[in-house]
Scaffold this motif. Structure first.
Motif, PDB file in Angstrom:
ATOM      1  N   ARG A   5      43.789  83.207  19.149  1.00 25.65           N
ATOM      2  CA  ARG A   5      44.329  83.643  20.442  1.00 25.65           C
ATOM      3  C   ARG A   5      44.743  82.457  21.288  1.00 25.65           C
ATOM      4  NH1 ARG A   5      42.934  88.792  22.963  1.00 25.65           N
ATOM      5  NH2 ARG A   5      43.224  87.552  24.825  1.00 25.65           N
ATOM      6  N   LYS A   6      45.804  82.658  22.024  1.00 25.75           N
ATOM      7  CA  LYS A   6      46.268  81.642  22.970  1.00 25.75           C
ATOM      8  C   LYS A   6      45.314  81.651  24.159  1.00 25.75           C
ATOM      9  CE  LYS A   6      50.664  81.305  23.421  1.00 25.75           C
ATOM     10  NZ  LYS A   6      52.066  81.515  23.788  1.00 25.75           N
ATOM     11  N   PRO A   7      44.933  80.497  24.680  1.00 30.44           N
ATOM     12  CA  PRO A   7      44.019  80.466  25.835  1.00 30.44           C
ATOM     13  C   PRO A   7      44.604  81.204  27.040  1.00 30.44           C
ATOM     14  CG  PRO A   7      44.254  78.284  24.886  1.00 30.44           C
ATOM     15  CD  PRO A   7      45.259  79.164  24.214  1.00 30.44           C
ATOM     16  N   ARG A   8      43.718  81.790  27.835  1.00 30.15           N
ATOM     17  CA  ARG A   8      44.152  82.595  28.979  1.00 30.15           C
ATOM     18  C   ARG A   8      44.954  81.788  29.990  1.00 30.15           C
ATOM     19  NH1 ARG A   8      43.556  87.168  31.837  1.00 30.15           N
ATOM     20  NH2 ARG A   8      43.213  87.050  34.072  1.00 30.15           N
ATOM     21  N   ASN A   9      44.581  80.514  30.195  1.00 32.48           N
ATOM     22  CA  ASN A   9      45.330  79.731  31.178  1.00 32.48           C
ATOM     23  C   ASN A   9      46.780  79.538  30.747  1.00 32.48           C
ATOM     24  OD1 ASN A   9      44.613  78.040  29.122  1.00 32.48           O
ATOM     25  ND2 ASN A   9      43.862  76.405  30.402  1.00 32.48           N
ATOM     26  N   LEU A  10      47.047  79.432  29.438  1.00 31.39           N
ATOM     27  CA  LEU A  10      48.436  79.348  28.985  1.00 31.39           C
ATOM     28  C   LEU A  10      49.155  80.684  29.144  1.00 31.39           C
ATOM     29  CD1 LEU A  10      48.161  77.140  25.785  1.00 31.39           C
ATOM     30  CD2 LEU A  10      48.979  76.512  28.039  1.00 31.39           C
ATOM     31  N   ARG A  11      48.437  81.773  28.908  1.00 32.06           N
ATOM     32  CA  ARG A  11      49.055  83.095  29.106  1.00 32.06           C
ATOM     33  C   ARG A  11      49.358  83.325  30.575  1.00 32.06           C
ATOM     34  NH1 ARG A  11      44.700  84.670  25.703  1.00 32.06           N
ATOM     35  NH2 ARG A  11      43.821  85.847  27.411  1.00 32.06           N
ATOM     36  N   THR A  17      49.981  87.757  30.524  1.00 34.65           N
ATOM     37  CA  THR A  17      48.642  88.349  30.553  1.00 34.65           C
ATOM     38  C   THR A  17      48.757  89.865  30.641  1.00 34.65           C
ATOM     39  OG1 THR A  17      48.561  88.117  32.939  1.00 34.65           O
ATOM     40  CG2 THR A  17      47.560  86.359  31.645  1.00 34.65           C
ATOM     41  N   ASP A  21      43.098  91.884  29.139  1.00 31.94           N
ATOM     42  CA  ASP A  21      42.713  90.541  28.718  1.00 31.94           C
ATOM     43  C   ASP A  21      41.307  90.211  29.200  1.00 31.94           C
ATOM     44  OD1 ASP A  21      44.907  89.795  27.307  1.00 31.94           O
ATOM     45  OD2 ASP A  21      45.856  88.701  28.945  1.00 31.94           O
ATOM     46  N   ASP A  25      37.502  83.131  29.152  1.00 35.75           N
ATOM     47  CA  ASP A  25      37.801  81.888  28.467  1.00 35.75           C
ATOM     48  C   ASP A  25      38.438  80.836  29.373  1.00 35.75           C
ATOM     49  OD1 ASP A  25      40.850  82.960  26.741  1.00 35.75           O
ATOM     50  OD2 ASP A  25      40.126  83.298  28.753  1.00 35.75           O
ATOM     51  N   THR A  26      38.303  80.943  30.672  1.00 38.18           N
ATOM     52  CA  THR A  26      38.800  79.910  31.575  1.00 38.18           C
ATOM     53  C   THR A  26      37.648  79.391  32.424  1.00 38.18           C
ATOM     54  OG1 THR A  26      39.373  81.515  33.264  1.00 38.18           O
ATOM     55  CG2 THR A  26      41.120  80.891  31.732  1.00 38.18           C
ATOM     56  N   THR A  27      37.808  78.182  32.868  1.00 35.09           N
ATOM     57  CA  THR A  27      36.796  77.557  33.707  1.00 35.09           C
ATOM     58  C   THR A  27      37.353  77.401  35.108  1.00 35.09           C
ATOM     59  OG1 THR A  27      36.031  76.325  31.799  1.00 35.09           O
ATOM     60  CG2 THR A  27      35.329  75.552  33.938  1.00 35.09           C
TER      61      THR A  27
END
Length: 136
Positions: A5-11, A17, A21, A25-27
């Motif tokens: 999966r592509k990281p959420r911040n990139l989506r 998004t 979703d 997975d983000t900080t």
């Protein structure tokens, strides 16, 4: 084998998004409490002026975190060195200019980075949402 999966911040950056979703997975880093004073070790008055100019802008756009304070200080120090070099009639080294660009990209300052930062204005309410079909 499935693709990872592509990281959420990139989506988020790409605008792909979905409502289902996962948000785990983000900080998120804590925002700085108020606009801090410039550090004492900044090399010259130009660096201090740049801190006093940029810190309120970054804080207002919720880009100034406790972790980014040192990056902002380094950016202001490099800015001070660049201004001092130009004021003395010298051209700064290319590595100093590259460092300035990298630090400003880290803080999302240039216009090319503005699309990565979500707007801080409230979203408009969709007036046609009441006509939406219920999802099964």
């Amino acid at each position: 084998m499935p693709r990872p999966r592509k990281p959420r911040n990139l989506r988020l950056i790409q605008g792909t998004t979905r409502a289902d979703d996962d948000a785990g997975d983000t900080t998120t880093l804590p925002l700085a409490q108020g606009v801090p004073e410039p550090p004492d070790w900044l090399p010259n008055i130009h660096a201090v002026k740049e801190w006093r100019r940029l810190a309120p802008i970054l804080h207002a756009n919720k880009l100034l975190t406790d972790a980014s304070l040192s990056t902002l200080a380094m950016l202001c120090a490099v800015h001070g060195m660049l201004v001092a070099a130009f004021a003395e009639g010298f051209l700064p080294q290319a590595s100093t200019l590259a460092q300035f660009r990298m630090l400003s990209n880290d803080l999302c300052i240039p216009p090319s980075c503005a699309s990565k930062v979500p707007p801080q204005t409230p979203k408009r309410v969709n007036r046609f949402v009441r006509f939406q079909r219920p999802q099964e």
